[in-house]
Each structure stands twice: as structure tokens, then as C-alpha cells.
Scaffold this active site. Sequence first.
Site, PDB file in Angstrom:
ATOM      1  N   ARG A 203       0.950  -1.176   0.043  1.00  0.00           N
ATOM      2  CA  ARG A 203      -0.126  -0.329   0.332  1.00  0.00           C
ATOM      3  C   ARG A 203       1.162   1.396  -0.140  1.00  0.00           C
ATOM      4  O   ARG A 203       0.706   2.180  -0.723  1.00  0.00           O
ATOM      5  CB  ARG A 203      -0.780  -0.482   1.552  1.00  0.00           C
ATOM      6  CG  ARG A 203      -2.539  -0.982   0.926  1.00  0.00           C
ATOM      7  CD  ARG A 203      -2.862  -0.969   2.034  1.00  0.00           C
ATOM      8  NE  ARG A 203      -4.397  -1.358   1.498  1.00  0.00           N
ATOM      9  CZ  ARG A 203      -5.522  -0.530   2.526  1.00  0.00           C
ATOM     10  NH1 ARG A 203      -5.360   0.055   3.095  1.00  0.00           N
ATOM     11  NH2 ARG A 203      -6.576  -1.903   3.095  1.00  0.00           N
TER      12      ARG A 203
ATOM     13  N   ARG B 246     -19.265  11.232 -36.600  1.00  0.00           N
ATOM     14  CA  ARG B 246     -19.041  12.199 -38.230  1.00  0.00           C
ATOM     15  C   ARG B 246     -19.842  12.961 -37.278  1.00  0.00           C
ATOM     16  O   ARG B 246     -19.045  14.625 -37.520  1.00  0.00           O
ATOM     17  CB  ARG B 246     -20.109  11.525 -39.338  1.00  0.00           C
ATOM     18  CG  ARG B 246     -18.631  10.265 -40.290  1.00  0.00           C
ATOM     19  CD  ARG B 246     -19.322  10.213 -41.547  1.00  0.00           C
ATOM     20  NE  ARG B 246     -20.940   9.930 -41.412  1.00  0.00           N
ATOM     21  CZ  ARG B 246     -21.610  10.022 -42.304  1.00  0.00           C
ATOM     22  NH1 ARG B 246     -21.124  10.884 -43.568  1.00  0.00           N
ATOM     23  NH2 ARG B 246     -22.941   9.720 -41.756  1.00  0.00           N
TER      24      ARG B 246
ATOM     25  N   ASN C  45     -46.954   9.540 -24.748  1.00  0.00           N
ATOM     26  CA  ASN C  45     -47.985   8.672 -24.423  1.00  0.00           C
ATOM     27  C   ASN C  45     -47.289   7.402 -24.597  1.00  0.00           C
ATOM     28  O   ASN C  45     -47.528   7.972 -26.072  1.00  0.00           O
ATOM     29  CB  ASN C  45     -49.003   9.138 -23.915  1.00  0.00           C
ATOM     30  CG  ASN C  45     -49.324  10.269 -22.614  1.00  0.00           C
ATOM     31  OD1 ASN C  45     -49.130   9.855 -21.993  1.00  0.00           O
ATOM     32  ND2 ASN C  45     -49.612  11.460 -23.352  1.00  0.00           N
TER      33      ASN C  45
ATOM     34  N   HIS D 150     -39.708   9.776 -21.276  1.00  0.00           N
ATOM     35  CA  HIS D 150     -39.188  10.408 -21.573  1.00  0.00           C
ATOM     36  C   HIS D 150     -38.102  10.418 -23.132  1.00  0.00           C
ATOM     37  O   HIS D 150     -37.242   9.880 -23.241  1.00  0.00           O
ATOM     38  CB  HIS D 150     -39.575  11.561 -20.840  1.00  0.00           C
ATOM     39  CG  HIS D 150     -40.851  11.847 -20.155  1.00  0.00           C
ATOM     40  ND1 HIS D 150     -40.809  10.612 -19.367  1.00  0.00           N
ATOM     41  CD2 HIS D 150     -42.043  12.072 -20.521  1.00  0.00           C
ATOM     42  CE1 HIS D 150     -42.698  11.494 -18.663  1.00  0.00           C
ATOM     43  NE2 HIS D 150     -43.267  12.414 -19.918  1.00  0.00           N
TER      44      HIS D 150
ATOM     45  N   LYS E 144     -37.661   2.427 -34.654  1.00  0.00           N
ATOM     46  CA  LYS E 144     -37.327   3.857 -35.555  1.00  0.00           C
ATOM     47  C   LYS E 144     -37.537   5.016 -35.262  1.00  0.00           C
ATOM     48  O   LYS E 144     -38.261   4.764 -34.080  1.00  0.00           O
ATOM     49  CB  LYS E 144     -38.029   3.984 -36.925  1.00  0.00           C
ATOM     50  CG  LYS E 144     -38.386   4.725 -38.453  1.00  0.00           C
ATOM     51  CD  LYS E 144     -36.857   3.762 -39.187  1.00  0.00           C
ATOM     52  CE  LYS E 144     -36.873   4.938 -40.200  1.00  0.00           C
ATOM     53  NZ  LYS E 144     -38.263   4.827 -41.308  1.00  0.00           N
ATOM     54  N   HIS E 145     -36.236   5.610 -34.495  1.00  0.00           N
ATOM     55  CA  HIS E 145     -36.601   6.664 -34.269  1.00  0.00           C
ATOM     56  C   HIS E 145     -36.408   6.576 -32.462  1.00  0.00           C
ATOM     57  O   HIS E 145     -37.805   7.309 -32.343  1.00  0.00           O
ATOM     58  CB  HIS E 145     -37.126   8.097 -34.111  1.00  0.00           C
ATOM     59  CG  HIS E 145     -37.251   8.936 -35.993  1.00  0.00           C
ATOM     60  ND1 HIS E 145     -36.039   8.933 -36.303  1.00  0.00           N
ATOM     61  CD2 HIS E 145     -37.247   8.452 -36.997  1.00  0.00           C
ATOM     62  CE1 HIS E 145     -35.733   9.689 -37.417  1.00  0.00           C
ATOM     63  NE2 HIS E 145     -36.823   8.718 -38.051  1.00  0.00           N
TER      64      HIS E 145
END
Length: 530
Positions: free
Chosen positions: A68, A219, A424, A530, A281-282
Site C-alpha cells: 500500500r 462524424r 404517452n 420520456h 425507428k427513431h
Amino acid sequence: MASELRRVERALISVSDKTGLVDFARALAALGIELVSTGGTSKALTEAGLAVRDVSDLTGFPELMDGRLKTLHPKVHGGLLAIRENPEHEAAMLAHNIAPIDLLVVNLYPFEATIAKGAPFADCIENIDIGGPAMIRAASKNFNDVTVVIEPEDYAAILAELQGQNGATSLELRRKLAQKAFARTATYDATISNWFAKEIGETTPTYRAFGGRLIEALRYGENPHQAAAFYALPQGRAGVTTARQVQGKALSYNNVNDTDAAFELVAEFDPSKQAAVAIIKHANPCGVAEAASLKEAYLLALRCDPVSAFGGIIALNRKLDAAAAAEIVKIFTEVIIAPDADEEAIALVAAKKNLRLLLTGGLPDPRAETLTFRPVAGGFLVQGRDSAIVDEMEPRVVTKRAPTEAEWRDLKFAFRVAKHVKSNAIVYAKDGATVGIGAGQMSRVDSSRIAAMKAEEAARAAGLPESLAIGSAVASDAFFPFPDGLLAAAAAGATAVIQPGGSVRDNEVIAAADEAGLAMVLTGVRHFRH
């Protein structure tokens, strides 16, 4: 400039990762650089036939306390911190017999690897490095005079400069290495502090830090004017960060984000029970299904929204086989991610040279209690990830009619998917496949109507006479504040509903479900995303 060059005459080497160590040290010795070392590093170099000065000889003080205490000494830190050509520093070095250290080669005790393998608490504590970070920070602060190296991948750059500049390094390189070294100790300390907080049950520590290692520079970010890079946390889960890219173009920021969302979703489905496919998608699913085979699951997922699936991300919970691959490559797809793939499947995907194929070696544990964080102006939010699993909940029947066995299966399937749909969220499912998804709307009734519209469009695309939502089960990620969203689902043809409950109007919603002949269950667990 010549004045920015600093000759290296003495190197202190103390490493836990000994990759390339002997060759690097031999090259240093060939340049006439004195080698000083500690413990196991000293032993490895000595056994390789190199002349090595032990750090205890440099300090005049033995290693103590099981190692140590060995480098925490003024003759080490003085040698690192002393500003060359500063008369006061030079006088202090001369008065106290402190020799300059021009090159520090240190990597840290493997704390991250120790906690990753689930070592006992005491073992984790012993793998917290103290002397290493202290030396790294000292050398980095004094970058004008000292070169600091924290990992083997930098050995080549160091040697190139030393051999090309008469044993000297440039200020540009020293600055670059110092920045990297400070970031390394920061990441190391962040890992320790977060682990420690979890071990003692501290969910809101006064200070919170995160750090990661660069996987690749991207990129750009979400848009071309945004700079971006991809990092891995020290305690990563199986997924995009651990994946081997078999083929295809470099991943973009949006690819990484969407692929992660897809793989987290598909990991909810146990591969030992059913094959599962998610098309994203997204960051939202446009189709999810489970079936006996990946091919069948893919076709069912694709049926849900074949238009949105174009240019999407496809995640599989099992090894990609040729039958599934042959179907997937029929339309334009950005990324396929799976635990593995057989050679025939890889060959089929190879025909689409821009299609990225990622193999992860496993699935992320959906129950893992890790942290998530996101920035806000001037700070960031931290929370535990949503690790709630519908199979471990106890949904409560609140309507006069209880779900049938088939409805129960589809209710749980739909709620599992709804967890990964932006709020939602409304998900219609039938026979282990989504048939309509409504995501990210400001009102729940709009999400319900959009999902119903998607089910009608999917039916038309498949040449079917009636909406796919007929006879479906519907999941809502949060309670229905009014009966209207539930009634929209009933009008679309849903026969059973799963939702968290908890609205002040729950009784009105339950009464509306009874009047419409729906079976409804409440989970008591919300899945906002969210």
C-alpha cells in the site's frame, strides 16, 4: 520548437497491465534511459534481463503494508513535480537528493475488472489504487517537463518521438497525454464512488460523477452541426458498447441510440422460451413479435408497420440464422444487432455492404439496476433504469370479466413492449405480436387513436379485410386519466386492457370498461419513458 522538447533520462514504471511492457522498457533502455520500478513490474523487467533500479532504492524507504505504501514519498513526487530550470525547485532537489523523473509509466489497479466479476467487498477495496492516481496527477500537472503514459496503446507514440528526437518528447504530446491521464483518473474515481454508493445504499450522494472510455469519434451527432463521440462506461452491459461490428458503414450517433433502444427491448424476451424480434425507428418500436423462429417473429413484427420499418434497426434475442437473414435483407435496414450469427447468415448480410451487423455475445439483463443520466441546463438528472418486469408483477383484475388465457399472454406481451415506447404510449398486441403502436403523443387518447390507425393500415398492407386490432389486447404505459382513451381502444376492437391504474377517475374508467365488455387489469407499476 526546440525549447519545448524535454529529454527523458529517468523513467518510473509501475503497471498492472504488462502488455508490451518488456519491449517498451527494452527500447527505453536502448536510449540510455534509467529504469526505476516497483514490485511485480520490477520483477518482470529483471527477469527479462533489464537493469532496473527499485523504487525503494530511489526513496531510501522500503515498501510497507502489503505494498500500500511504496511510491507515496517526496523523492517520487518531488521528482515528478519539480519544475525544471526553476532555481528554487532545483535547490530543493539538490538539498534533499531528489532525482528528476522525466517519464512516468503507470496504469491503475484493475478496480473496474474486480467489481465486474463480482468480487467480495474487501477485495474490491484492496483494488483501489492510491499511489498510481497520485503519481499520474503529479506528472500530468507538470506536463511541461514530464511525460505520463497510462496505457500500453501509447507506447508506440512515445517511442516514435524519443527515437526521432534524440531521446526527447514534444510539448504537444505531453499535453495530449496529460489530458488523457486526468480523464483516466477522473473516470476511475467516478467508478469507485458510484460502486461505493451502491454498496452502502446511498441513492443520492452529494457528488455524482460518470466517466467512460472512447469507443469511437462519430462524424456528427443527431444533426450535422453537432459534434459527437461514443463512450463506454467501465461497467458496461452487453449491447452496442460491447458489440463486434462484423460489417457495414461506421455507426452514426442516431444509429447507436436507436440500436441500443432496440436491443434493450428485445432483451425483455427470454430466448430460451421464444424467438423475438424488435424493429425500431427513431428509438420507438414500429413492430415487435415473438414466435417459434426468428423468421416468423420478424415477419410478424414487420407486418405491424412495414412502412416505418424501412431504414430501421432490427434487434434479435437469438443467434441470427440464414432463414431470418434472408427475409431481413429484402428491405433497406440500417443495423442488425444480435447475440451471434451463423456463417450462412453472415454471408447473406454481406451482400448488403452498407448494412451494419453487430454481434454482442449476449443480451443485457433487463433486471439490471444500473443508473441512467441525462443533461439539463447547468446540470444533469440521475435515476435508476426501469428494471421492472411484467412477469414479476401481480396484475389485479378490476372488471367483471377476467381476461382469457390468450388475453393474459397478449396483455403481458403488450405491457412489456409499452415499457420501451415513448410516452404517452399505447400498444395493441395479438398472438404475441404488436398490431398497432401509438407513441410520444401529448394526450393518451391520441396515442390510442394513432395505434388503432396503424392497425388498420397494417391490415390493408397485408390484404386483410379488417383491422389487426380486432380481438387484440391493449397496454397503456400509464393510467387513463379519462375513459376516452380506453373507449378508443374498445372502438378499435381491443377486448382486454392492461394499465397501471392510480387515476382519481379509476372508477369511471373501470365502469366504462365493464360497459364495453372489456377485461381490464391494473399493474400498479408505471412505465413512463420520456
